[in-house]
Design a protein around this motif. Structure first.
Motif, PDB file in Angstrom:
ATOM      1  N   ALA A  67      52.843 -24.893  85.130  1.00 50.65           N
ATOM      2  CA  ALA A  67      54.120 -24.179  84.977  1.00 50.65           C
ATOM      3  C   ALA A  67      54.574 -23.612  86.317  1.00 50.65           C
ATOM      4  N   ALA A  68      53.645 -23.083  87.090  1.00 49.23           N
ATOM      5  CA  ALA A  68      53.987 -22.559  88.414  1.00 49.23           C
ATOM      6  C   ALA A  68      54.507 -23.686  89.299  1.00 49.23           C
ATOM      7  N   GLY A  69      53.864 -24.838  89.259  1.00 54.80           N
ATOM      8  CA  GLY A  69      54.333 -25.986  90.026  1.00 54.80           C
ATOM      9  C   GLY A  69      55.707 -26.449  89.575  1.00 54.80           C
ATOM     10  N   TYR A  70      55.944 -26.412  88.275  1.00 58.51           N
ATOM     11  CA  TYR A  70      57.232 -26.813  87.706  1.00 58.51           C
ATOM     12  C   TYR A  70      58.351 -25.925  88.241  1.00 58.51           C
ATOM     13  N   LEU A  71      58.070 -24.625  88.372  1.00 55.51           N
ATOM     14  CA  LEU A  71      59.064 -23.672  88.868  1.00 55.51           C
ATOM     15  C   LEU A  71      59.088 -23.567  90.387  1.00 55.51           C
ATOM     16  N   GLY A  72      58.059 -24.096  91.046  1.00 56.28           N
ATOM     17  CA  GLY A  72      58.000 -24.016  92.497  1.00 56.28           C
ATOM     18  C   GLY A  72      57.573 -22.654  93.006  1.00 56.28           C
ATOM     19  N   VAL A  73      56.764 -21.949  92.220  1.00 54.27           N
ATOM     20  CA  VAL A  73      56.245 -20.640  92.630  1.00 54.27           C
ATOM     21  C   VAL A  73      54.718 -20.679  92.558  1.00 54.27           C
ATOM     22  N   SER A  74      54.080 -19.661  93.075  1.00 54.95           N
ATOM     23  CA  SER A  74      52.627 -19.606  93.007  1.00 54.95           C
ATOM     24  C   SER A  74      52.188 -19.154  91.608  1.00 54.95           C
ATOM     25  N   PRO A  75      50.959 -19.504  91.228  1.00 58.33           N
ATOM     26  CA  PRO A  75      50.440 -19.012  89.953  1.00 58.33           C
ATOM     27  C   PRO A  75      50.407 -17.479  89.882  1.00 58.33           C
ATOM     28  N   PHE A  76      50.218 -16.828  91.015  1.00 57.23           N
ATOM     29  CA  PHE A  76      50.191 -15.364  91.040  1.00 57.23           C
ATOM     30  C   PHE A  76      51.574 -14.783  90.738  1.00 57.23           C
ATOM     31  N   THR A  77      52.618 -15.426  91.240  1.00 59.07           N
ATOM     32  CA  THR A  77      53.985 -15.000  90.923  1.00 59.07           C
ATOM     33  C   THR A  77      54.236 -15.164  89.433  1.00 59.07           C
ATOM     34  N   LEU A  78      53.802 -16.286  88.879  1.00 53.65           N
ATOM     35  CA  LEU A  78      53.972 -16.526  87.449  1.00 53.65           C
ATOM     36  C   LEU A  78      53.221 -15.473  86.630  1.00 53.65           C
ATOM     37  N   ASP A  79      52.011 -15.091  87.081  1.00 58.67           N
ATOM     38  CA  ASP A  79      51.251 -14.031  86.403  1.00 58.67           C
ATOM     39  C   ASP A  79      52.010 -12.711  86.424  1.00 58.67           C
ATOM     40  N   ARG A  80      52.619 -12.397  87.565  1.00 56.14           N
ATOM     41  CA  ARG A  80      53.374 -11.147  87.681  1.00 56.14           C
ATOM     42  C   ARG A  80      54.583 -11.165  86.750  1.00 56.14           C
ATOM     43  N   TRP A  81      55.298 -12.291  86.713  1.00 61.64           N
ATOM     44  CA  TRP A  81      56.452 -12.404  85.822  1.00 61.64           C
ATOM     45  C   TRP A  81      56.016 -12.288  84.367  1.00 61.64           C
ATOM     46  N   LYS A  82      54.856 -12.835  84.061  1.00 59.71           N
ATOM     47  CA  LYS A  82      54.328 -12.761  82.693  1.00 59.71           C
ATOM     48  C   LYS A  82      54.023 -11.305  82.329  1.00 59.71           C
ATOM     49  N   ARG A  83      53.354 -10.587  83.218  1.00 55.98           N
ATOM     50  CA  ARG A  83      53.033  -9.170  82.977  1.00 55.98           C
ATOM     51  C   ARG A  83      54.291  -8.329  82.810  1.00 55.98           C
ATOM     52  N   GLN A  84      55.307  -8.643  83.615  1.00 53.35           N
ATOM     53  CA  GLN A  84      56.561  -7.890  83.569  1.00 53.35           C
ATOM     54  C   GLN A  84      57.491  -8.380  82.458  1.00 53.35           C
ATOM     55  N   ARG A  85      57.059  -9.385  81.714  1.00 59.08           N
ATOM     56  CA  ARG A  85      57.833  -9.989  80.622  1.00 59.08           C
ATOM     57  C   ARG A  85      59.164 -10.563  81.113  1.00 59.08           C
ATOM     58  N   ILE A  86      59.153 -11.096  82.337  1.00 57.91           N
ATOM     59  CA  ILE A  86      60.323 -11.757  82.899  1.00 57.91           C
ATOM     60  C   ILE A  86      60.429 -13.172  82.353  1.00 57.91           C
ATOM     61  N   ILE A  87      59.282 -13.771  82.048  1.00 56.40           N
ATOM     62  CA  ILE A  87      59.248 -15.140  81.557  1.00 56.40           C
ATOM     63  C   ILE A  87      58.450 -15.197  80.258  1.00 56.40           C
ATOM     64  N   SER A  88      58.867 -16.056  79.333  1.00 54.91           N
ATOM     65  CA  SER A  88      58.189 -16.174  78.038  1.00 54.91           C
ATOM     66  C   SER A  88      56.908 -16.986  78.186  1.00 54.91           C
ATOM     67  N   PHE A  89      55.941 -16.674  77.325  1.00 58.73           N
ATOM     68  CA  PHE A  89      54.683 -17.415  77.335  1.00 58.73           C
ATOM     69  C   PHE A  89      54.099 -17.443  75.938  1.00 58.73           C
ATOM     70  N   ILE A  90      53.121 -18.307  75.755  1.00 62.88           N
ATOM     71  CA  ILE A  90      52.469 -18.492  74.460  1.00 62.88           C
ATOM     72  C   ILE A  90      50.973 -18.313  74.665  1.00 62.88           C
ATOM     73  N   THR A  91      50.340 -17.573  73.760  1.00 61.72           N
ATOM     74  CA  THR A  91      48.885 -17.447  73.831  1.00 61.72           C
ATOM     75  C   THR A  91      48.268 -18.174  72.649  1.00 61.72           C
ATOM     76  N   VAL A  92      47.210 -18.910  72.936  1.00 61.61           N
ATOM     77  CA  VAL A  92      46.406 -19.575  71.916  1.00 61.61           C
ATOM     78  C   VAL A  92      44.983 -19.103  72.187  1.00 61.61           C
TER      79      VAL A  92
END
Length: 92
Positions: free
Chosen positions: A10-35
């Motif tokens: 997903a980070a590669g798809y958006l062109g950002v680092s996985p750490f940026t994606l983690d931050r957006w996830k924590r801040q609820r900027i981007i939707s995610f699914i947990t299994v």
């Protein structure tokens, strides 16, 4: 392409680092699914995120601006509007 992507894909798809994606996830900027303990990102949500964050080029937008009548000061909602379109080239 699968509908659900891992954090790294997903980070590669958006062109950002996985750490940026983690931050957006924590801040609820981007939707995610947990299994269980695993986290996935839906491709449709990623595409929606891209669309929501797109900045249009100048000259591509036009704005409707209400003209205010001297009598009602624009309060009745019946005043005419004018469409403004910015120039395509910068005016430096």
């Amino acid at each position: 392409m699968h509908r659900l992507l891992s954090r790294r894909k997903a980070a590669g798809y958006l062109g950002v680092s996985p750490f940026t994606l983690d931050r957006w996830k924590r801040q609820r900027i981007i939707s995610f699914i947990t299994v269980g303990r695993r986290v996935f990102f839906d491709v449709k949500d990623l595409e929606n995120f891209i669309e929501m964050n797109m900045v249009q080029a100048r000259g591509m937008r036009s704005y409707e601006v209400p003209l205010q009548c001297p009598d009602c000061q624009g309060k009745n909602g019946k005043c005419p509007t004018i469409t403004l379109t910015p120039p395509l080239t910068p005016q430096w």
